[in-house]
Design an enzyme around this catalytic site. Structure first.
Site, PDB file in Angstrom:
ATOM      1  N   HIS A  21      -7.257   0.433   6.478  1.00 53.81           N
ATOM      2  CA  HIS A  21      -6.766  -1.023   6.537  1.00 53.81           C
ATOM      3  C   HIS A  21      -6.864  -1.287   8.040  1.00 53.81           C
ATOM      4  O   HIS A  21      -7.251  -2.362   8.661  1.00 53.81           O
ATOM      5  CB  HIS A  21      -5.514  -1.338   5.990  1.00 53.81           C
ATOM      6  N   SER A  68       0.720  -1.180   0.178  1.00 52.75           N
ATOM      7  CA  SER A  68       0.051  -0.027  -0.049  1.00 52.75           C
ATOM      8  C   SER A  68       1.101   1.307  -0.010  1.00 52.75           C
ATOM      9  O   SER A  68       2.047   1.305   0.610  1.00 52.75           O
ATOM     10  CB  SER A  68      -1.093   0.041   1.171  1.00 52.75           C
TER      11      SER A  68
END
Lengths: 456, 456, 456, 456
Positions: D377, D302
């Protein structure tokens, strides 16, 4: 996801297959043309331009035709759709003069039946394949009384063997979620253990220990070619009544070890002689093993359809049996099948001995077993695993086989060996258990031969 | 709704077709067996029991094989997979002695090529059909230098003609919603007017005046056999550049009257010689007419691929043209194609006259037109409708055909007549407009013949 | 072709919907947690992380729960899943102080029922929607005796109205090719004219003058919400017995002008109060008109389920009828329905007069017609077209409605006007023919009102 | 097979969704009616009879409307589609008087926004859901400058949260065999690592170590809601460049242990605020684990999109770092990112220390991490597993995050605990490795708090 596009494409076949043939769509044809003229036109150059329309017209006419006109049509095919005698003679002569490849090919071309080209072109019409299969049904009904039509049939067989090659067949799992219009065909086509309507069918499809598989062909829309019914079980079953009843209770074994093929039925009379059963059983066994790795044993529960009639005609062969047993057999054939448990127990060894003889020693003219179901499964490479007393106690079961049913076992690793031994040496693969039923040594056989008789 | 079940069933084919062949699944075969032994085994009785596994093994081996081993394999097929000479001789002799049906059939059986049975059995393997089509591709590459392989190819053609019968093909409409994995094949296979990537393809599929249709075969998963690109229009188009550009603007005619087949491409080299185009054009025309009843005219916009090369080699035939025109033609062939509007205008009648001659009078050895595209469409029963000057002004268009493109018209009611006249009498169906381009009477032809030359 | 990808995607819903919930898949939950704790957890922040697993666990537990535990569960929902009284009071007070938008929204948030959030989160589980519909079935059975549960039901209704919005429903054509597992549901759910097994169903689906349509919802797998049975005809039918019998003969009118909705049944008790029938009829009418442009008239053949019971209780209203007629009506109610043709002929005008009164003048407390079927169709904007004597001569038909059936006509151009007049003014749209049956003027009604009573 | 019927049914949605709205089909409406009048009519009783037609007409008008007219439409919705003030006041007063359930329900009904009913009825039109999502896109563009429209948006959010409940979403595997029309949307919607055309997309979909999954909604035809791209690997990847390059080579690990979610993109602006990502990642992880049991680790790769901008604004927070490191950070921010291997090596610990601080200590106003991707997340219950130096060396990677990328690990058994600790205590779950990067103890924090900061 990957299949959706092709699936979509393929569905178009069904649309074409289902559409009703439309007489008004005929082009370029004179309505007065006869069958004969149309068939000749179809295989001529005119057929190249207007093949679809001509084929459609011929098949439409055929559908509307009387039985008598069909008689004439088949005779026409038999007599007038033949290779030119002169051309064959010329090619044969040339080949015999000098048997080289070019001349061989000329000969090949000369002998090719123009009927095959006719059939191939008839297949251009929408629904053509179905129409041709139906046409052969009509032919088969006439064949027995008209041996002159045999050549026409041979051409059908040649073509259908190529078209219905296993590579083009599709295995489908049929379930209670399948279309009613398909399921009603199972009811109609089931030949071994009659299905009494939808509720009865539901009991064969819906329980979680039952499966049904069929082969379809893309051009034969909504028509199964052959189907097999399967029961999952924990052990090899010995009675069809118990098996068909058992679905009443819930079957809760999550890891069944035995798959039982208890009924297999061909559906299309027009495809008689084109064999699918061998492929179906093996494919289903392979697929089910993937779905349920716990399955170890693939076995049938099969009838012995000619056992009683054979026994009636060949009692003499069993003269080596003890007199008491022979007497019981005579009584059973006379209708005294045993009314008490004791009588049945007494009858069992006699019938089993006769059945073992029937399967292992009785032979037809070609040296193969006399039982047609045995020939099918043994020819596939299966092994005769068990003979079951009281396997089928229905009226039909008693009448045809004195209650005997048998299990044929499909063991992948032995199939090829069994098949070869069966085809080449006429050896019957049978388990020790079956062989041990034979009461006495075969009177007039050499030891060596006896030994080779069985392969476990 | 009615199609969903069958659609579902059929999708199973694709699964089988797509699955990767798995070497580990081989049963009953000795890993050391040679190609030759395996092929012999497959057509023997052993193949009956283990056909699927043997076929799979042979096709797996074939895939992994070197080019040289493939050479050897084809030679093996050509030399050793032949009917028994002795058996053919015996049957031929018997037939010549007495040419009756039974003996004819014995002869037929004796001459049948065992290669066909081999191919049929190879088709038992998953993905077998695709593998066989690829195998023939390999064969075709070898054929030119190995005329001894011609017999192998003839067996392929015989089998494929039966398997890829139009009755088994499925017409699919391809659109921008079709899978990318299929669409990329259109890009790869387009032969007439190159497609430059997905964005270019989108311009051919997405506008509401464009269509694309393809034939598929159920056993040849995700592989189009042939496809045709269609544009809807208000009039017969004369230029491919205008046609391909026009989709830039929105096409708003809700009732177009003309469907233009502007590109048709075969996709499978391995199916060379199996003809689909004729059926495809006619089926698409029929289906589009149902979808859009406003469509009245079905026409192509087609190249003249050998016009220039023919002209270079056959200028002499045009000696009857005025000298000025012949001079212009010479200059054009020499590369001076016309740089101003005036020059182009001057060149037009000369080129059109030459083209009219090329289509109507120039003949190949069989008396048919020299242009291969013309032979295809005329053979289908179409009519040469118009010759277009500046029809294709691309570099390739000038190089091959001096910019000429033509329209072939498919008129259902004339197709059969045109086809018959073309096949039997080599007559070229052409419109009055085309015929009138011919500047002078054909020097050495009788009036009667001239008359029959054209059918409008 | 364009639908195949999306179709494929959508089919995944069904897989999820069909899969059996698996207790072993629970994560992050203590097996000892109570229903109440789990529900609280689901709407808490814990539910954000483990919503799917918690929802699955709650629904699994619910399935295994006893009736008594369900009682307790619903009481828990009714009493403890409520907005905080304190928060509502605070927000209400603040709003009354100053009724501006910000405070309105605070109030809106404060009063929102936490049960709705609970239900929405329960829907995260595979098969959640089906489970919630079943849960409401359980609730409805308890509602009558537990008025305290009404609030729980209101939350279900609110949510289901949003989820089962017509925009999310799918119209499906059901036919004899539909899955047996769906078709057996038609047999089970048909409420108007009982279907006696598959063979009977086949007569309703298979003839080419019959249709059946149903609404489905993507998340309610394989469960029709409502279905309607349609017959194509040449004129408006007057008898259900004739209509159901007529499929025995082939119906050969290629251009039928009348579509008859002869049976419409809701399938899901758990969706009671969510209305689909109105949309279904109009959508089917629209679709059928596209399929068969010859259809001009869309009409029902409907029962009069409360006619007889109303008549028994309200004979007095008919005092204005001739004495002879009243006597015949009394006799009919007493069981003398007429044994000869003559008696039936005599009875007809009396019953029709009573029926016309029943439909046009008898009113419930809200001023609407007393017949529930009439309220449904008139509320949809249909018109009472005809009252049919001997429309249903079955035992049930005589018992409930003295054989009367009626036709409601759906005329698209009048629907909105009829509906408005019905809803706002309680006017009953009826044909002249029906109105003219009324023997005498309504005693105590003003002329102006009478006039507005009917709209043809 | 079991899904085929329902699949077929569901495909009808797509047909309805795709069909172009047809202005000519309007019934019962006066062409001169204004937007406002039509909307009022739709929620009135008239809407019950003609809801579909009215909804269609409103949506058609909306499509054709100018931006300015849209402005006015939204203001109309904001001002005039509100609960009646008087009714709310009455219900609020009554409730405050006596806060019992009946009065609460009256209050609930009184405050319900009529806009929600309007939107639900607009959804009756074919393609209604899509039109409403587009309508909210239009609204969102206006919202920033028109805070008065916030209430309209809240009603959209409320409704869409219910309609796009995860229970109604369908997970689809997208591949190179998916329709080009869907795949081009991936190209358009990919936000994280731009896709350069179809050839580039193919490299993301076709290799056997790549997967792509998307959520779809049955009523939002052919429009993905969100999609995630996955790479299979043998270990947790540290660089997006290596990962995107690696597909160039064949990936041959038949048993990969790591699934990497390397890009996740929302597709529908009109669904902003309706969260799908959490469900998508968990569902995909679950499904992939079933497909490939060898997968043990589910991890992201990410970006750190606000790292650099945060660092520029908050350098002061890092005063506890060694001066040499701070100097290097200053130089990097000034554009001297390191030109030699040595310089990069020297920079690494400084940047990692800053990044560890950024993730573990820097907080927004609510006490959550400043990085938006981290909030997503960690909020899902994932753990910050690794910070990767030189994770993204593209121009954008350097510009936004000084090359840093991170891995978030999804470990099913910890998700709920991590989520709870994150939501309730703002604790950031991080691996030991990440925590150990922090060079010095947090200056002003108590030991107890520090301890709770990390959960491995």
């Amino acid at each position: 996801m990957d299949v959706s596009f092709f699936q979509e494409i393929l569905s178009k076949i069904s649309d074409r297959g289902r559409q009703i043939l439309d007489l008004s769509s005929l082009i370029g044809t004179d309505a007065e043309e006869s069958f004969e003229e149309l068939c000749q036109a179809l295989v001529s150059s005119r057929g190249e331009a207007s093949g679809v329309a001509l084929a459609r017209r011929i098949l439409d006419l055929y559908r509307l035709t009387t039985d008598k006109e069909k008689d004439a049509f088949f005779v026409f095919l038999a007599r007038h759709f033949l290779p030119s005698t002169e051309a064959v003679q010329r090619a044969a002569t040339a080949y015999l003069e000098q048997p080289e490849i070019g001349r061989l090919e000329t000969l090949m071309a000369a002998v090719e039946s123009p009927r095959q080209e006719l059939f191939r072109r008839l297949n251009l019409a929408p629904g053509g394949t179905t129409a041709l299969v139906r046409m052969r049904e009509d032919l088969l009904r006439r064949l027995k009384d008209n041996p002159q039509l045999a050549g026409v049939d041979r051409d059908f067989v040649h073509l259908f063997s190529s078209w219905f090659n296993r590579g083009f067949l599709v295995l489908a799992h049929l379930s209670w979620s399948s279309p009613a219009s398909i399921l009603e065909k199972l009811i109609a086509y089931e030949k071994v253990h009659k299905i009494h309507g939808f509720e009865d069918l539901r009991r064969r499809l819906d329980p979680n220990d039952r499966r049904c598989f069929a082969f379809f062909h893309p051009a034969l829309v909504d028509e199964p070619l052959i189907f097999v019914q399967v029961a999952l079980a924990s052990e090899i079953p010995s009675s069809i009544q118990l098996l068909l009843a058992s679905d009443a209770e819930d079957f809760d074994d999550p890891d069944p070890s035995v798959a039982v093929f208890y009924s297999i039925s061909n559906c299309q009379d027009g495809l008689r002689g084109i064999s699918f059963g061998n492929f179906l059983i093996k494919q289903v066994a392979e697929d089910m093993k993937k779905e349920k790795p716990s399955l170890k044993t693939f076995v049938t529960l099969s009838p012995a359809p000619t056992f009683r009639s054979w026994l009636e005609a060949n009692k003499a062969e069993l003269s080596y049996l003890p007199a008491a047993q022979r007497k019981l057999i005579d009584a059973a054939l006379a209708g005294q099948f045993g009314e008490s448990e004791e009588e049945l127990d007494a009858l069992e060894p006699a019938i089993l001995a006769a059945a073992a003889h029937y399967y292992l020693r009785a032979k037809d003219k070609k040296g193969k077993p006399v039982d047609p179901v045995a020939r099918f499964h043994l020819g596939n490479g299966a092994r005769l695993e068990r003979i079951n007393w009281l396997g089928d106690t229905s009226e039909k079961g008693i009448r045809e086989s004195l209650s005997v049913m048998v299990n044929y076992l499909y063991d992948l690793k032995d199939i090829e060996r069994n098949h070869e031994a069966y085809v080449n040496l006429s050896q019957v693969a049978a388990s020790k258990a079956v062989r041990s039923i034979l009461l006495a040594p075969e009177p007039n056989a050499k030891a060596a031969q006896r030994k080779s008789e069985t392969i476990s």
